[in-house]
Design a protein around this motif. Structure first.
Motif, PDB file in Angstrom:
ATOM      1  N   LEU A  30       0.859  -1.177   0.000  1.00  0.00           N
ATOM      2  CA  LEU A  30       0.000   0.000   0.000  1.00  0.00           C
ATOM      3  C   LEU A  30       0.895   1.227   0.000  1.00  0.00           C
ATOM      4  CD1 LEU A  30      -2.387  -1.089   2.912  1.00  0.00           C
ATOM      5  CD2 LEU A  30      -2.793  -1.409   0.478  1.00  0.00           C
ATOM      6  N   VAL A  31       0.316   2.371  -0.333  1.00  0.00           N
ATOM      7  CA  VAL A  31       1.039   3.640  -0.216  1.00  0.00           C
ATOM      8  C   VAL A  31       0.182   4.625   0.559  1.00  0.00           C
ATOM      9  CG1 VAL A  31       1.941   5.654  -1.431  1.00  0.00           C
ATOM     10  CG2 VAL A  31       2.412   3.379  -2.315  1.00  0.00           C
ATOM     11  N   SER A  32       0.732   5.127   1.658  1.00  0.00           N
ATOM     12  CA  SER A  32       0.090   6.208   2.404  1.00  0.00           C
ATOM     13  C   SER A  32       0.620   7.517   1.848  1.00  0.00           C
ATOM     14  CB  SER A  32       0.432   6.085   3.895  1.00  0.00           C
ATOM     15  OG  SER A  32      -0.065   7.197   4.618  1.00  0.00           O
ATOM     16  N   PHE A  33      -0.286   8.440   1.494  1.00  0.00           N
ATOM     17  CA  PHE A  33       0.220   9.702   0.936  1.00  0.00           C
ATOM     18  C   PHE A  33      -0.599  10.903   1.396  1.00  0.00           C
ATOM     19  CE2 PHE A  33      -3.037  10.143  -2.281  1.00  0.00           C
ATOM     20  CZ  PHE A  33      -2.842  11.394  -2.881  1.00  0.00           C
ATOM     21  N   ASP A  34       0.058  12.076   1.290  1.00  0.00           N
ATOM     22  CA  ASP A  34      -0.542  13.316   1.763  1.00  0.00           C
ATOM     23  C   ASP A  34      -0.004  14.473   0.932  1.00  0.00           C
ATOM     24  OD1 ASP A  34      -1.992  14.883   4.038  1.00  0.00           O
ATOM     25  OD2 ASP A  34      -0.019  15.816   3.911  1.00  0.00           O
ATOM     26  N   ARG A  56       4.339  -2.495   3.645  1.00  0.00           N
ATOM     27  CA  ARG A  56       4.482  -3.868   3.148  1.00  0.00           C
ATOM     28  C   ARG A  56       4.539  -4.830   4.327  1.00  0.00           C
ATOM     29  NH1 ARG A  56       9.924  -4.407   0.873  1.00  0.00           N
ATOM     30  NH2 ARG A  56       9.170  -3.091  -0.835  1.00  0.00           N
ATOM     31  N   ASN A  57       3.717  -5.871   4.275  1.00  0.00           N
ATOM     32  CA  ASN A  57       3.719  -6.889   5.331  1.00  0.00           C
ATOM     33  C   ASN A  57       3.618  -6.267   6.727  1.00  0.00           C
ATOM     34  OD1 ASN A  57       4.015  -8.933   3.402  1.00  0.00           O
ATOM     35  ND2 ASN A  57       6.250  -8.785   3.449  1.00  0.00           N
ATOM     36  N   ASN A  58       2.679  -5.327   6.876  1.00  0.00           N
ATOM     37  CA  ASN A  58       2.443  -4.661   8.164  1.00  0.00           C
ATOM     38  C   ASN A  58       3.660  -3.888   8.664  1.00  0.00           C
ATOM     39  OD1 ASN A  58      -0.243  -5.563   8.417  1.00  0.00           O
ATOM     40  ND2 ASN A  58       0.470  -7.549   9.147  1.00  0.00           N
ATOM     41  N   ARG A  59       4.485  -3.434   7.747  1.00  0.00           N
ATOM     42  CA  ARG A  59       5.643  -2.610   8.103  1.00  0.00           C
ATOM     43  C   ARG A  59       5.633  -1.346   7.264  1.00  0.00           C
ATOM     44  NH1 ARG A  59      10.518  -5.138   6.488  1.00  0.00           N
ATOM     45  NH2 ARG A  59      11.573  -3.515   7.665  1.00  0.00           N
ATOM     46  N   LEU A 194      -2.134   0.726  10.293  1.00  0.00           N
ATOM     47  CA  LEU A 194      -1.659  -0.546  10.832  1.00  0.00           C
ATOM     48  C   LEU A 194      -2.257  -0.839  12.200  1.00  0.00           C
ATOM     49  CD1 LEU A 194       2.105  -0.590   9.775  1.00  0.00           C
ATOM     50  CD2 LEU A 194       0.172  -1.760   8.701  1.00  0.00           C
ATOM     51  N   MET A 195      -2.393   0.188  13.032  1.00  0.00           N
ATOM     52  CA  MET A 195      -2.988  -0.010  14.353  1.00  0.00           C
ATOM     53  C   MET A 195      -4.465  -0.382  14.224  1.00  0.00           C
ATOM     54  SD  MET A 195      -2.765  -0.262  17.557  1.00  0.00           S
ATOM     55  CE  MET A 195      -1.168   0.439  18.016  1.00  0.00           C
ATOM     56  N   LEU A 196      -5.171   0.260  13.308  1.00  0.00           N
ATOM     57  CA  LEU A 196      -6.582  -0.061  13.103  1.00  0.00           C
ATOM     58  C   LEU A 196      -6.755  -1.487  12.590  1.00  0.00           C
ATOM     59  CD1 LEU A 196      -7.735   3.315  11.535  1.00  0.00           C
ATOM     60  CD2 LEU A 196      -8.468   2.397  13.743  1.00  0.00           C
ATOM     61  N   GLN A 197      -5.844  -1.925  11.723  1.00  0.00           N
ATOM     62  CA  GLN A 197      -5.899  -3.304  11.245  1.00  0.00           C
ATOM     63  C   GLN A 197      -5.652  -4.280  12.387  1.00  0.00           C
ATOM     64  OE1 GLN A 197      -7.418  -2.310   8.260  1.00  0.00           O
ATOM     65  NE2 GLN A 197      -6.585  -4.302   7.722  1.00  0.00           N
ATOM     66  N   ALA A 198      -4.691  -3.930  13.260  1.00  0.00           N
ATOM     67  CA  ALA A 198      -4.390  -4.801  14.407  1.00  0.00           C
ATOM     68  C   ALA A 198      -5.590  -4.872  15.355  1.00  0.00           C
ATOM     69  CB  ALA A 198      -3.148  -4.286  15.141  1.00  0.00           C
ATOM     70  N   ARG A 199      -6.264  -3.734  15.583  1.00  0.00           N
ATOM     71  CA  ARG A 199      -7.457  -3.732  16.452  1.00  0.00           C
ATOM     72  C   ARG A 199      -8.558  -4.585  15.851  1.00  0.00           C
ATOM     73  NH1 ARG A 199      -9.573   1.642  19.221  1.00  0.00           N
ATOM     74  NH2 ARG A 199     -10.432   1.994  17.151  1.00  0.00           N
ATOM     75  N   ALA A 200      -8.720  -4.501  14.531  1.00  0.00           N
ATOM     76  CA  ALA A 200      -9.773  -5.286  13.888  1.00  0.00           C
ATOM     77  C   ALA A 200      -9.508  -6.776  14.006  1.00  0.00           C
ATOM     78  CB  ALA A 200      -9.872  -4.887  12.413  1.00  0.00           C
ATOM     79  N   ASP A 201      -8.238  -7.158  13.933  1.00  0.00           N
ATOM     80  CA  ASP A 201      -7.880  -8.576  14.039  1.00  0.00           C
ATOM     81  C   ASP A 201      -8.161  -9.137  15.441  1.00  0.00           C
ATOM     82  OD1 ASP A 201      -7.073  -8.572  11.422  1.00  0.00           O
ATOM     83  OD2 ASP A 201      -4.942  -8.305  11.863  1.00  0.00           O
TER      84      ASP A 201
END
Length: 203
Positions: A30-34, A56-59, A194-201
């Motif tokens: 993914l790409v985070s951009f602003d 990439r891979n949660n990093r 990444l934190m939101l994905q971890a919370r969802a898991d």
């Protein structure tokens, strides 16, 4: 199905075949951009800087980040400088917006985009991109404030969720990099995602 149809339509509208790579198969990255701009009004806004970072891979791959300063065509107002810290002399050495966007496209490719109020950033990019290649960004868009809202609203009796970036960062207990810097904001958003994905898991 609608997404596939829209992507097919956009590909037919592409006026510069050298950008067909934007329609390659989606990457696992993914790409985070602003973007930092001169105005929140898309029609008036000029881009001052663009920052992006790959996930990439949660990093978060800070070693594979992107940052450019853009030279605006108009005159910057003093009120803008207080927000993003970019002074007229800083952007005077920036690159033209068309070159900045070309470099951004090479960086993001077909990767899905992650952002905070991403719709605005995409609209600003598209304002300059469409005259260049005939279409706007075809990339999938992932809005972190929407993910956060969906998670938080389940716990709110009054139905109110504070979607300010500072509040989200505080709730998620994340480090808060200095904001209104395009690259820092892109990294902040990547951390939030990444934190939101971890919370969802965990739920």
């Amino acid at each position: 199905m609608l997404t596939a149809l829209r992507r097919a339509w956009l590909r037919r509208q592409l006026s510069d075949p050298s950008y067909a790579f934007l329609f390659d198969q989606e990457s696992d990255e993914l790409v985070s951009f602003d973007c930092e701009t001169t105005s929140l009004n898309v029609k008036k806004a000029e881009i001052l800087s663009i920052g992006a970072v790959k996930i990439r891979n949660n990093r978060i791959l800070t070693s594979e980040s992107f940052y450019v300063i853009v030279k605006p065509e108009g005159i910057m107002e003093a009120s803008n400088v207080k927000i993003h810290g970019l002074r007229p002399k800083d952007v005077s050495n920036g690159i033209p917006v068309a070159e900045a966007i070309k470099q951004l496209l090479d960086f993001i490719g077909a990767r899905p985009l992650v952002g905070y109020y991403l719709e605005y950033d995409i609209k600003v990019i598209n304002k300059f991109l469409k005259p260049m290649i005939g279409i706007g960004l075809p990339n999938k868009a992932i809005e972190v404030s929407g993910i956060y809202y969906d998670q938080e609203i389940k716990t709110k009796r009054d139905g109110y969720v504070d979607l300010r970036m500072a509040s989200i960062i505080e709730t998620l207990q994340l480090p808060d990099l200095p904001r209104h810097d395009a690259l820092n904001d892109a990294i902040n958003v990547a951390l939030m995602y990444l934190m939101l994905q971890a919370r969802a898991d965990k739920r």
